[in-house]
Design a protein around this motif. Structure first.
Motif, PDB file in Angstrom:
ATOM      1  N   GLU A   1       2.871  -1.711   4.024  1.00 40.57           N
ATOM      2  CA  GLU A   1       2.835  -0.337   3.531  1.00 40.57           C
ATOM      3  C   GLU A   1       4.242   0.240   3.483  1.00 40.57           C
TER       4      GLU A   1
ATOM      5  N   VAL B   1       0.851  -1.189   0.000  1.00 45.11           N
ATOM      6  CA  VAL B   1       0.000   0.000   0.000  1.00 45.11           C
ATOM      7  C   VAL B   1       0.883   1.235   0.000  1.00 45.11           C
ATOM      8  N   THR B   2       0.659   2.103  -0.988  1.00 42.88           N
ATOM      9  CA  THR B   2       1.375   3.369  -1.085  1.00 42.88           C
ATOM     10  C   THR B   2       0.337   4.465  -1.300  1.00 42.88           C
TER      11      THR B   2
ATOM     12  N   THR C   1      -4.338   0.356   4.881  1.00 46.74           N
ATOM     13  CA  THR C   1      -3.564  -0.879   5.036  1.00 46.74           C
ATOM     14  C   THR C   1      -4.246  -1.820   6.026  1.00 46.74           C
TER      15      THR C   1
ATOM     16  N   LYS D   1      -3.188   6.324   4.594  1.00 50.24           N
ATOM     17  CA  LYS D   1      -2.560   5.132   4.012  1.00 50.24           C
ATOM     18  C   LYS D   1      -2.491   3.979   5.016  1.00 50.24           C
ATOM     19  N   SER D   2      -2.088   4.271   6.244  1.00 52.73           N
ATOM     20  CA  SER D   2      -2.024   3.213   7.261  1.00 52.73           C
ATOM     21  C   SER D   2      -3.412   2.684   7.581  1.00 52.73           C
TER      22      SER D   2
END
Length: 561
Positions: A304, A65-66, A81, A77-78
């Motif tokens: 991530e 995951v980016t 994820t 983003k986290s």
């Protein structure tokens, strides 16, 4: 993601969640009690015996995951994820999450907690955001033990002929403290040591953090530590940890920190949270040992890489894949309408207002990151992390753009709904992994250091050219002469822009990337290229997150996020 006022804060959600005993989580992934070392009821480390036994197991499939370049609007983003891992579990898949540990610097500074958000969090959130199992403290201690040994070597006669003006090893602290960037040590007379200039980096920028995250076992950890370059002699020859003779002691200090940490999400999905290098000044990925172990324990692993695809993902794909011997089967690129509008010129204070032109302009940033992932030959999915302020028309513009570009996408609501809000994303990712791929790094290790830097700058950032300072040009020749020319490159660059100027949002064109200095990280196995004015010791903002933090009389954290 939404911002509904009726929803509790992240820390309230975390504190209300019911956790399973970590031994039960371990049993769910095929581990027995002797395979883990307990840190209370809800945290554990994997034992070396378990890690060794897992090496013969078949690998699962890896999802990275980016994101687009981060903005003050936030991308989540986290959170995505964690939510994707929960969604895969909800779909009946054997899934795990592999994430980085938060650093106290940003936790107490700008970001607050960094364990996901809403109903897509890893737990125990308070512990993970604070001292966790002591890994980062161990790295701080090992780093500063090495500093003490270097200064003692000078004081006791300097057998290695170290030039005190050319000591490049700095002390570290896991806190944002700009006052320590430049210091003088050894003052007070002959018995206090040799006076010299020194400085502090934040702990997560220490090469020891990178070494720990790229090591494959204890033996490899010791080998990498021995290779760390700490200084140069009066004849400008490199001095390593092995020359000082302290690699054994450093390995001893890190022997437990090297073991991955097992925790869980709110929905009891198992997660290995281990290692925490920043992506703007280091390589931005969790440890090789955690990712490798997760791939042995689950059929699908969601991991991530820090910040946007220009930083964390690029380094994951050019550096970590080479160290770990595995590459992702699919990439998720997280984007929000809010952030895209900021990249398109809309002011942060007006993000709740519909602005189609700004959104359309900001899509250039997303497009560049998609092109970067395609250049590596990997399938991708765009995760549109939804906010309640996203209008129907804005959502329509973004989804139609994705369809016109033949880009798979999914609307995600994991912040509000947990795994349920990531089911569409999980379906798209599973479909993407069935597509043919031809993974290939952007550069060859046989390329010169200058060519590697230029390829990243032009192909990943979109720079027109690269300009090296006089110091950097001399270092290029020097490093090649030392035999370091076949190492990967780790670019230290602002996370906010594709360029080295944080103010240039969107997709800057015809810009020049400035390389001011190179740093040898031989133990980690890469060369850091410092661009622009990026700092390895951040400062605190005007109103640090720490000002809102407290603890209740019952001992519960307040204000962590």
């Amino acid at each position: 993601m939404t911002t509904n006022k009726t929803v509790p804060s992240d820390i309230e959600i975390a504190q209300q969640a019911t956790m399973q005993n970590i031994t039960k989580i371990a049993r769910g992934i095929g581990l027995v009690e002797d395979d883990i070392e307990l840190f209370g009821k809800y945290k554990a480390k994997l034992s070396y015996e378990a890690i060794e036994r897992l090496k013969t197991a078949k690998n699962g499939r890896l999802i990275l995951v980016t994101a687009i370049n981060p903005t003050a609007a936030g991308e989540g983003k986290s959170t995505v994820t964690v939510g994707l891992g929960d969604a895969l579990q909800k779909k009946g898949k054997s899934a795990m999450i592999a994430m980085r540990e938060p650093s106290l610097g940003p936790v107490m500074g700008v970001k607050g907690g960094a364990t996901g958000g809403g109903y897509a969090q890893v737990l125990p959130m308070e512990d993970i955001n604070l001292h966790f199992t002591g890994d980062i403290h161990a790295i701080t201690t090992a780093n500063n033990a090495l500093s003490a040994m270097i200064d003692n070597h000078l004081h006791q006669g300097n057998e290695c002929k170290i030039d005190p003006r050319r000591i490049i090893w700095k002390r570290v602290l896991d806190m944002n403290d700009r006052a320590l960037r430049k210091v003088v040590v050894g003052l007070g007379g002959p018995v206090q040591g040799v006076p010299r200039e020194d400085g502090f980096d934040i702990t997560v920028a220490s090469e020891i953090m990178a070494v720990l995250c790229l090591a494959t076992d204890l033996e490899d950890l010791k080998r990498r530590l021995s290779l760390i370059v700490v200084a140069y002699t009066y004849d400008k020859e490199p001095i390593t940890v092995a020359d000082i003779g302290v690699e054994g002691a450093l390995t001893l200090l890190l022997k437990d920190a090297l073991k991955p940490n097992l925790v869980q999400t709110i929905e009891q999905t198992p997660a290995l949270v281990h290692g925490g290098p920043f992506a703007n000044i280091a390589h931005g990925c969790n440890s090789v040992m955690a990712t490798s172990a997760a791939l042995k324990l689950a059929d699908y692993v969601v991991t991530e890489a820090g910040f946007g695809a220009d930083l964390g993902a690029e380094k994951f794909l050019n550096i970590k894949t080479r160290a770990a011997g595995v590459h992702p089967d699919a990439i998720v690129i997280v984007a929000t309408i809010r952030a895209l509008k900021m990249h398109g010129g809309q002011n942060k204070t007006a993000l709740k207002e519909e602005n189609i032109p700004a959104l359309q302009a900001g899509l250039e940033n997303l497009e560049k990151h998609i092109e970067t992932i395609q250049a590596f030959g990997l399938p991708h999915v765009v995760a549109i992390n939804r906010f309640i302020t996203d209008t129907t028309e804005e959502t329509k513009v973004l989804t139609e753009w994705c369809r016109n570009k033949q880009t798979p996408y999914a609307l995600t609501e994991v912040w509000e709904k947990g795994g349920e809000g990531g089911l569409e994303l999980a379906e798209q990712v599973l479909a993407a992994m069935e597509k043919p791929s031809f993974f290939s790094p952007i550069y060859s290790l046989q390329d010169s250091l200058a060519d590697k830097i230029s390829k990243v700058a032009t192909e990943v950032y979109g720079a027109k050219e690269v300009v090296f300072s006089n110091k950097a040009q001399k270092q290029l020749e020097q490093f090649e002469s030392y035999g370091w020319g076949e190492l990967p490159i780790c670019m230290a660059k602002t996370q906010y822009s594709l360029s080295d100027d944080a103010a240039k949002l969107g997709r800057p064109k015809d810009f020049t990337l400035h390389i001011r200095e190179l740093l040898p990280k031989i133990g980690a196995g890469f060369i850091v290229a410092l661009t622009g004015d990026v700092m390895t010791m951040p400062g605190l903002p005007k109103n640090p997150a720490a000002l809102k933090m407290n603890v209740s009389l019952e001992g519960k954290a307040v204000g962590l996020f």
